[in-house]
Write a protein that holds these residues in place. Structure first.
Motif, PDB file in Angstrom:
ATOM      1  N   LEU A   1       0.806  -1.019  -0.167  1.00 11.82           N
ATOM      2  CA  LEU A   1      -0.089  -0.295  -0.224  1.00 11.82           C
ATOM      3  C   LEU A   1       0.368   1.275  -0.054  1.00 11.82           C
ATOM      4  O   LEU A   1       0.643   2.354  -1.091  1.00 11.82           O
ATOM      5  CB  LEU A   1      -0.837   0.152   1.277  1.00 11.82           C
ATOM      6  N   ILE A   2       1.958   1.603   0.482  1.00 13.19           N
ATOM      7  CA  ILE A   2       3.156   2.712   0.996  1.00 13.19           C
ATOM      8  C   ILE A   2       3.590   2.601  -0.370  1.00 13.19           C
ATOM      9  O   ILE A   2       3.677   3.618  -1.066  1.00 13.19           O
ATOM     10  CB  ILE A   2       3.955   1.339   2.312  1.00 13.19           C
ATOM     11  N   ARG A   3       3.902   1.403  -1.249  1.00 13.24           N
ATOM     12  CA  ARG A   3       4.233   2.057  -2.735  1.00 13.24           C
ATOM     13  C   ARG A   3       3.460   2.459  -3.333  1.00 13.24           C
ATOM     14  O   ARG A   3       3.685   3.183  -4.767  1.00 13.24           O
ATOM     15  CB  ARG A   3       4.736   0.020  -2.284  1.00 13.24           C
ATOM     16  N   ARG A   4       1.882   1.415  -3.671  1.00 11.60           N
ATOM     17  CA  ARG A   4       1.237   2.233  -4.472  1.00 11.60           C
ATOM     18  C   ARG A   4       1.226   3.705  -4.242  1.00 11.60           C
ATOM     19  O   ARG A   4       1.192   4.798  -4.860  1.00 11.60           O
ATOM     20  CB  ARG A   4      -0.325   1.662  -3.812  1.00 11.60           C
ATOM     21  N   LEU A   5       0.847   3.978  -2.232  1.00  8.45           N
ATOM     22  CA  LEU A   5       0.546   5.242  -2.559  1.00  8.45           C
ATOM     23  C   LEU A   5       2.103   6.241  -3.222  1.00  8.45           C
ATOM     24  O   LEU A   5       1.739   7.201  -3.579  1.00  8.45           O
ATOM     25  CB  LEU A   5       0.360   5.661  -1.550  1.00  8.45           C
ATOM     26  N   ASN A   6       2.917   6.095  -2.626  1.00  3.02           N
ATOM     27  CA  ASN A   6       4.317   6.838  -3.135  1.00  3.02           C
ATOM     28  C   ASN A   6       4.200   6.382  -4.688  1.00  3.02           C
ATOM     29  O   ASN A   6       5.042   7.530  -4.995  1.00  3.02           O
ATOM     30  CB  ASN A   6       5.302   6.076  -2.436  1.00  3.02           C
TER      31      ASN A   6
ATOM     32  N   VAL B   1       4.409  10.340  -7.026  1.00  2.00           N
ATOM     33  CA  VAL B   1       5.680  10.350  -7.769  1.00  2.00           C
ATOM     34  C   VAL B   1       5.073  10.730  -9.275  1.00  2.00           C
ATOM     35  O   VAL B   1       4.958  11.968  -9.736  1.00  2.00           O
ATOM     36  CB  VAL B   1       6.539   9.570  -8.289  1.00  2.00           C
ATOM     37  N   LEU B   2       3.841  10.107  -9.521  1.00  2.71           N
ATOM     38  CA  LEU B   2       3.164  10.242 -11.048  1.00  2.71           C
ATOM     39  C   LEU B   2       2.093  11.719 -11.189  1.00  2.71           C
ATOM     40  O   LEU B   2       3.031  12.197 -11.933  1.00  2.71           O
ATOM     41  CB  LEU B   2       2.832   9.165 -11.915  1.00  2.71           C
ATOM     42  N   GLY B   3       1.854  11.846  -9.826  1.00  3.22           N
ATOM     43  CA  GLY B   3       1.210  13.112  -9.970  1.00  3.22           C
ATOM     44  C   GLY B   3       2.019  14.710  -9.696  1.00  3.22           C
ATOM     45  O   GLY B   3       1.487  15.798 -10.215  1.00  3.22           O
ATOM     46  N   ILE B   4       2.660  14.664  -8.950  1.00  4.99           N
ATOM     47  CA  ILE B   4       4.591  15.632  -9.236  1.00  4.99           C
ATOM     48  C   ILE B   4       4.666  15.876 -11.064  1.00  4.99           C
ATOM     49  O   ILE B   4       4.584  16.626 -10.997  1.00  4.99           O
ATOM     50  CB  ILE B   4       4.685  15.855  -8.948  1.00  4.99           C
ATOM     51  N   ILE B   5       4.740  14.258 -11.381  1.00  2.82           N
ATOM     52  CA  ILE B   5       5.909  14.529 -12.463  1.00  2.82           C
ATOM     53  C   ILE B   5       4.330  15.099 -13.671  1.00  2.82           C
ATOM     54  O   ILE B   5       4.319  15.999 -14.552  1.00  2.82           O
ATOM     55  CB  ILE B   5       5.687  13.194 -13.159  1.00  2.82           C
ATOM     56  N   ARG B   6       2.983  14.409 -13.665  1.00  2.00           N
ATOM     57  CA  ARG B   6       1.855  15.406 -14.319  1.00  2.00           C
ATOM     58  C   ARG B   6       1.296  16.514 -13.897  1.00  2.00           C
ATOM     59  O   ARG B   6       1.515  17.419 -15.136  1.00  2.00           O
ATOM     60  CB  ARG B   6       0.510  14.179 -13.919  1.00  2.00           C
TER      61      ARG B   6
ATOM     62  N   ALA C   1      13.476   5.042  -7.961  1.00  2.00           N
ATOM     63  CA  ALA C   1      13.383   3.375  -8.467  1.00  2.00           C
ATOM     64  C   ALA C   1      12.428   3.689  -9.138  1.00  2.00           C
ATOM     65  O   ALA C   1      11.292   2.724  -9.883  1.00  2.00           O
ATOM     66  CB  ALA C   1      13.158   2.665  -6.889  1.00  2.00           C
ATOM     67  N   ILE C   2      10.986   4.524  -8.399  1.00  2.00           N
ATOM     68  CA  ILE C   2       9.856   4.343  -8.722  1.00  2.00           C
ATOM     69  C   ILE C   2       9.972   4.658  -9.744  1.00  2.00           C
ATOM     70  O   ILE C   2       8.914   4.179 -11.320  1.00  2.00           O
ATOM     71  CB  ILE C   2       9.688   5.145  -7.671  1.00  2.00           C
ATOM     72  N   VAL C   3      10.598   6.227 -10.337  1.00  2.00           N
ATOM     73  CA  VAL C   3      10.689   6.575 -11.448  1.00  2.00           C
ATOM     74  C   VAL C   3      11.287   5.682 -12.708  1.00  2.00           C
ATOM     75  O   VAL C   3      11.037   5.301 -14.005  1.00  2.00           O
ATOM     76  CB  VAL C   3      12.070   7.579 -11.550  1.00  2.00           C
TER      77      VAL C   3
ATOM     78  N   ALA D   1     -12.192   6.141 -17.969  1.00  2.00           N
ATOM     79  CA  ALA D   1     -11.573   6.633 -16.646  1.00  2.00           C
ATOM     80  C   ALA D   1     -11.511   5.852 -15.566  1.00  2.00           C
ATOM     81  O   ALA D   1     -10.618   5.362 -14.913  1.00  2.00           O
ATOM     82  CB  ALA D   1     -12.214   7.778 -16.061  1.00  2.00           C
ATOM     83  N   TYR D   2     -12.627   5.141 -15.392  1.00  2.00           N
ATOM     84  CA  TYR D   2     -12.885   4.308 -14.167  1.00  2.00           C
ATOM     85  C   TYR D   2     -12.029   3.082 -14.671  1.00  2.00           C
ATOM     86  O   TYR D   2     -11.438   2.822 -13.498  1.00  2.00           O
ATOM     87  CB  TYR D   2     -14.394   3.874 -14.133  1.00  2.00           C
ATOM     88  N   GLY D   3     -11.864   2.476 -16.134  1.00  2.00           N
ATOM     89  CA  GLY D   3     -11.371   0.927 -16.146  1.00  2.00           C
ATOM     90  C   GLY D   3      -9.439   1.591 -16.307  1.00  2.00           C
ATOM     91  O   GLY D   3      -8.990   1.218 -15.254  1.00  2.00           O
ATOM     92  N   LEU D   4      -9.052   2.539 -16.661  1.00  2.00           N
ATOM     93  CA  LEU D   4      -7.778   3.232 -15.959  1.00  2.00           C
ATOM     94  C   LEU D   4      -7.471   3.117 -14.021  1.00  2.00           C
ATOM     95  O   LEU D   4      -6.381   2.898 -14.008  1.00  2.00           O
ATOM     96  CB  LEU D   4      -7.836   4.351 -16.868  1.00  2.00           C
ATOM     97  N   GLU D   5      -9.093   3.918 -14.153  1.00  2.00           N
ATOM     98  CA  GLU D   5      -8.203   4.086 -12.549  1.00  2.00           C
ATOM     99  C   GLU D   5      -8.689   2.848 -11.972  1.00  2.00           C
ATOM    100  O   GLU D   5      -7.314   2.512 -10.721  1.00  2.00           O
ATOM    101  CB  GLU D   5      -9.381   4.830 -11.872  1.00  2.00           C
ATOM    102  N   ARG D   6      -8.495   1.759 -12.167  1.00  2.00           N
ATOM    103  CA  ARG D   6      -9.125   0.304 -11.523  1.00  2.00           C
ATOM    104  C   ARG D   6      -7.727  -0.127 -11.821  1.00  2.00           C
ATOM    105  O   ARG D   6      -7.355  -1.355 -11.182  1.00  2.00           O
ATOM    106  CB  ARG D   6     -10.483  -0.469 -12.189  1.00  2.00           C
ATOM    107  N   VAL D   7      -7.253  -0.668 -12.792  1.00  4.36           N
ATOM    108  CA  VAL D   7      -5.766  -1.409 -13.236  1.00  4.36           C
ATOM    109  C   VAL D   7      -4.811  -0.760 -12.256  1.00  4.36           C
ATOM    110  O   VAL D   7      -3.598  -1.543 -12.142  1.00  4.36           O
ATOM    111  CB  VAL D   7      -6.261  -1.493 -14.929  1.00  4.36           C
ATOM    112  N   ARG D   8      -4.531   0.799 -12.462  1.00  5.88           N
ATOM    113  CA  ARG D   8      -3.829   1.247 -11.639  1.00  5.88           C
ATOM    114  C   ARG D   8      -3.684   0.576 -10.359  1.00  5.88           C
ATOM    115  O   ARG D   8      -2.845   0.474  -9.796  1.00  5.88           O
ATOM    116  CB  ARG D   8      -4.097   2.894 -11.608  1.00  5.88           C
ATOM    117  N   MET D   9      -5.358   0.416  -9.862  1.00  4.80           N
ATOM    118  CA  MET D   9      -5.345  -0.373  -7.930  1.00  4.80           C
ATOM    119  C   MET D   9      -4.679  -1.991  -8.322  1.00  4.80           C
ATOM    120  O   MET D   9      -3.815  -1.504  -6.801  1.00  4.80           O
ATOM    121  CB  MET D   9      -6.719  -0.587  -7.891  1.00  4.80           C
TER     122      MET D   9
END
Length: 375
Positions: A8-13, A17-22, A45-47, A367-375
């Motif tokens: 969960l921590i890794r996913r949140l990080n 990170v992706l939010g900052i880049i976008r 590592a995330i990048v 949008a829903y599909g992209l959000e779910r697959v990210r999870m």
């Protein structure tokens, strides 16, 4: 620390990170680490993971530091690193749309007459991908908008009277044919997500989407998340009742039947009162001052005002979005609606029309599909 907690921590990080880049592109690894308070090794590592998946690209060198130090490599988001497909199932056909990760549409079909079985849908997806000049390997997710009750968590169409389906594991069936993750949701929920992604409520976390058309429905977004309810029936405004609907011990609403509120504000309810066979005729007659058109339209605005005001008092949304086939005809009455709602509840909100119109649901499915697959 448990494995689930670490993941969960890794996913949140990763999301941070992706939010900052976008949001801040181009931006360096060092700047991301500084903004988020993460170690440079964690950010790197995330990048590196994002670069390997082509979600992020190294876009050049930044300016040198004041001390003349080495220029940092800057990062940018790559919206064409993947694509989502949206399918809106309808009676006797479907809508289909393909968009990149920023929502830029590269292919769409607005009215496809077809059998909606999973085999037919899979063929339409493959053909659309070909016409868009893409490959199936570039697809990240497929989202499906369904008119009816869905178990979105398990990808099941629970009951869709429009399609004549009950208990269909549609997501699993389609996924097995195209080998791309498939997720489905109710059409009104999808429309709300479309407006949040690309329309009237971008990045707003608390809002209501009011659908008024051949049926009626409401999607609730609270804290950035859809509200489903115990039986996935949150937002069934078709069953809204008023004092005049009380009739002793006789049920006024039955599951599966048209609700009393739906009979008042849906297209069939409006056009079945001798004021015109179409919405256009109804509102044209209103503009000309003819009866019973004036009475029917006034009752519609009153019923909408009551439904919206009670929803606002319950949920405290930042905005209320009105969508569906009736929405364009509501435009001249927005100020009246806003005034009525302000009189009926002290809780402030803004009322607007959908910006995406009839495309809201199919875009929201993506949008829903992209959000779910990210999870």
């Amino acid at each position: 620390m448990q494995k689930g907690t670490l993941e969960l921590i890794r996913r949140l990080n990763r999301d941070l990170v992706l939010g900052i880049i976008r949001a801040g592109q181009p931006v360096s690894r060092a700047e991301i680490a500084r903004r988020l308070g993460l170690s440079r090794s964690t950010v790197s590592a995330i990048v590196d993971e994002f670069i390997a998946k082509h979600f992020v690209v190294e876009s050049g060198l930044g300016a040198s530091t004041k001390e003349g130090g080495r220029r940092a490599i800057e990062l940018s988001f790559n919206p064409d690193s993947g694509y989502g497909v949206g399918i809106e199932l309808q009676r006797g056909g479907l809508k289909l749309c393909i968009a990149n990760l920023d929502g830029a549409v590269c292919f769409q079909q607005t009215a496809v007459s077809t059998d909606n079985c999973s085999e037919a849908v899979s063929r339409h997806i493959a053909e659309a991908v070909r016409q868009a000049g893409l490959t199936m390997e570039q697809l990240i997710a497929v989202g499906v908008s369904v008119p009816g009750l869905t178990d979105s968590l398990n990808g099941i169409i629970v009951d869709s009277p429009v399609l004549g389906w009950k208990g269909i594991a549609f997501a699993a069936e389609l996924e097995s044919m195209i080998n791309v993750p498939v997720f489905l949701n109710n059409d009104v929920n999808c429309a709300a997500l479309g407006e949040r992604w690309l329309g009237a409520v971008k990045q707003i976390d608390d809002f209501i989407y009011f659908y008024i058309g051949h049926g009626v429905g409401m999607a609730l977004v609270a804290g950035g998340q859809l509200v489903y309810g115990k039986d996935y029936m949150a937002g069934e405004i078709a069953y809204f009742a008023q004092t005049a609907d009380l009739s002793g011990h006789i049920p006024v609403n039955r599951l599966g039947d048209f609700g009393v509120y739906e009979k008042k504000v849906s297209i069939s309810g409006l056009t079945g009162r001798g004021a015109g066979d179409t919405l256009e005729a109804l509102f044209q007659g209103f503009a000309e001052g003819r009866e019973p058109n004036v009475r029917v339209v006034k009752e519609l605005i009153e019923d909408l005002s009551l439904g919206i005001a009670n929803s606002v008092s319950l949920l405290n949304p930042e905005k209320v979005i009105i969508g569906g086939d009736t929405a364009p005809y509501i435009a001249p009455f927005l100020n009246e609606l806003q005034c009525n709602v302000s009189q009926l509840t002290p809780i402030r909100t803004g009322i607007e029309l959908s910006q995406l119109g009839t495309c809201a649901s199919v875009l929201g499915a993506i949008a829903y599909g992209l959000e779910r697959v990210r999870m």
